[in-house]
Write an enzyme that holds these catalytic residues in place. Structure first.
Site, PDB file in Angstrom:
ATOM      1  CG  ASP A   1      -2.077  -0.968   0.954  1.00 11.88           C
ATOM      2  OD1 ASP A   1      -1.860  -2.186   1.136  1.00 11.88           O
ATOM      3  OD2 ASP A   1      -3.145  -0.519   0.507  1.00 11.88           O
TER       4      ASP A   1
HETATM    5  O1  MRU Z   1      -7.561  -3.367   2.846  1.00 16.37           O
HETATM    6  P1  MRU Z   1      -7.298  -3.703   1.396  1.00 16.37           P
HETATM    7  O2  MRU Z   1      -8.051  -4.897   0.932  1.00 16.37           O
HETATM    8  O3  MRU Z   1      -7.461  -2.511   0.490  1.00 16.37           O
HETATM    9  O4  MRU Z   1      -5.763  -4.090   1.405  1.00 16.37           O
HETATM   10  C1  MRU Z   1      -5.157  -4.408   0.194  1.00 16.37           C
HETATM   11  C2  MRU Z   1      -3.722  -4.736   0.349  1.00 16.37           C
HETATM   12  O5  MRU Z   1      -3.142  -4.678   1.421  1.00 16.37           O
HETATM   13  C3  MRU Z   1      -2.984  -5.053  -0.917  1.00 16.37           C
HETATM   14  O6  MRU Z   1      -1.934  -5.936  -0.656  1.00 16.37           O
HETATM   15  C4  MRU Z   1      -2.423  -3.769  -1.519  1.00 16.37           C
HETATM   16  O7  MRU Z   1      -3.371  -2.769  -1.569  1.00 16.37           O
HETATM   17  C5  MRU Z   1      -1.900  -4.005  -2.896  1.00 16.37           C
HETATM   18  S1  MRU Z   1      -3.168  -4.400  -4.048  1.00 16.37           S
HETATM   19  C6  MRU Z   1      -2.427  -4.609  -5.541  1.00 16.37           C
END
Ligand code: MRU
Length: 405
Positions: free
Chosen positions: A278
């Site tokens: 993220d």
């Molecule tokens: O809470 P989320 O489902 O948005 O978390 C997503 C993640 O942690 C993913 O690993 C990250 O956003 C990368 S998605 C290509």
């Protein structure tokens, strides 16, 4: 609510009629339902409630929402009374939907730069709209193209690592959360590498002495993106996998890797743990789904205490790299509501029949709960960062990444 055929397309943007729809990920894998997004507020709500999630996907939905909001406004009766300053204010609101993923912040910062050449009192017009449209469509197209490059670069890294080690036979990969088509414009990041690797190494004409036997996606408590979404994608594409709970990883590695070492059977040792991101900051510290840090710690334990060679790979487009933040301790971690831990939400299942959505309690009512959505893995535990750049980032002799170019 319409229930259509299964799909992996998280974001639908109609470039002719300027209409945006998102696949409601809260009802997957049980129903395929698209939700229209017509305003920035709609996008805020869908991102916050996680109808759409995944760092690249929320940035793309945010950018397209700015386009549809502006388009609808310019085609409405009160067109003429909204200025650039109002759009800037709604961008502040949009960014607050999910603070950890940097992609949305980066996209909004790009949109601000684009608007900066106009006086803040300037009414929104066709020229501004056209620039917003161009920006958002490029963001989508580039994300898709970059994901295929990430897949290819990750495959090459995997191939080179196994060759260098002289590894032969079947191997497996562990992954967390959902980083696939549903989290991006398509193909995915960590799951994109898994797709590309499976396609390349499991072909009859593959010349390699190793092949990808199985994926172990983690359930990914508390929101279960692994159980609901990654299993859905792997099942859709017929890539062999076995779902495990987050707290089974050490046992899994202990079982698979020691069995393969003793050669008592032809088990598939875990050779790679591949995760998305993220936010990757300047030194390589990486914020990703809660549980990622413990995966890196486990790999590190096995590598040092048990002499395994499990590589911990972070996969992300360069839009996830935040060079303005020096280290992981400076990353703001989103905390989510308590009920996500104390209850489970899903449809009632009667045999094959999918019934109404129900909420069930799974904890003592009224208790204190800590629910951070992400954690930060220190760069010392990361072997490689794979982006769309052909060069895979690895650490120098001092154990440092240089992510600047
Ligand atoms: O809470 P989320 O489902 O948005 O978390 C997503 C993640 O942690 C993913 O690993 C990250 O956003 C990368 S998605 C290509």
């Amino acid at each position: 609510m319409s229930n259509q055929a299964r799909t992996l397309k998280a974001i639908k943007f109609d470039r002719e009629n300027i209409k945006l729809e998102i696949l409601n990920q809260l009802v997957l894998p049980y129903a395929t339902t698209y939700i229209p997004i017509t305003t920035i507020e709609d996008a805020f709500n869908s991102i916050k409630s996680m109808q759409v999630r995944g760092a690249p996907a929320i940035a793309i939905v945010g950018a397209f929402a700015v386009v549809v909001d502006t388009f609808n406004y310019l085609n409405s009766q009160n067109s003429g009374d909204r200025g650039v300053n109002e759009l800037l204010q709604s961008l502040d609101f949009l960014i607050s939907s999910r603070p950890t993923a940097v992609n949305l912040a980066n996209a909004i910062s790009d949109i601000r730069t684009l608007l900066a050449k106009y006086d803040s009192t300037q009414p929104l017009n066709e020229e501004i709209y056209n620039q917003l449209l161009e920006y958002a469509t490029n963001l989508y197209d580039e994300d898709l193209a970059n994901n295929y490059k990430i897949g290819e670069n990750g495959l090459n890294y995997i191939r080179d690592s196994l060759k260098e080690e002289g590894f032969e036979g079947p191997f497996s990969i562990v992954t967390i959360c959902n980083t696939g088509s549903l989290a991006t414009s398509g193909h995915g990041t960590a799951l994109g590498i898994i797709r590309s690797t499976y396609q390349a190494l499991n072909k009859d004409q593959s010349k390699e002495k190793f092949h990808l036997e199985k994926i172990y996606p983690l359930e990914t408590r508390p929101y279960n993106q692994g159980a609901k979404l990654t299993s859905y994608e792997l099942d859709y594409e017929k890539i062999p996998f076995t779902l495990i709970c987050d707290n089974m990883v050490s046992s899994l590695i202990n079982t698979l890797n020691s069995e393969s070492e003793s050669k008592s059977n032809n088990s598939e040792p875990v050779k790679f743990i591949i995760v998305g991101a993220d936010r990757i900051v300047e030194n390589g510290d990486t914020a990703n789904k809660i549980g990622t840090f413990q995966l890196a710690t486990i790999a590190n334990y096995f590598n040092s205490a048990q002499n395994t060679n499990i590589k911990f790979i972070v996969a992300a487009p360069r839009t996830t790299i935040d060079l303005k933040t020096k280290q992981g301790s400076q990353i703001k971690i989103e905390e989510r509501p308590k009920h996500e831990l104390t209850t489970l939400v899903g449809p009632q299942l009667n045999g094959q029949e999918v019934g109404d959505k129900v909420t069930v309690g799974i904890a003592t009512p009224g208790i204190d709960v800590w629910n951070p959505a992400f954690d930060v893995t220190p760069h010392s535990l990361i072997d490689a960062i794979v982006t769309e750049n052909t060069k895979v980032y690895t650490k120098d002799l001092n154990g440092e990444f240089d992510l600047s170019s």
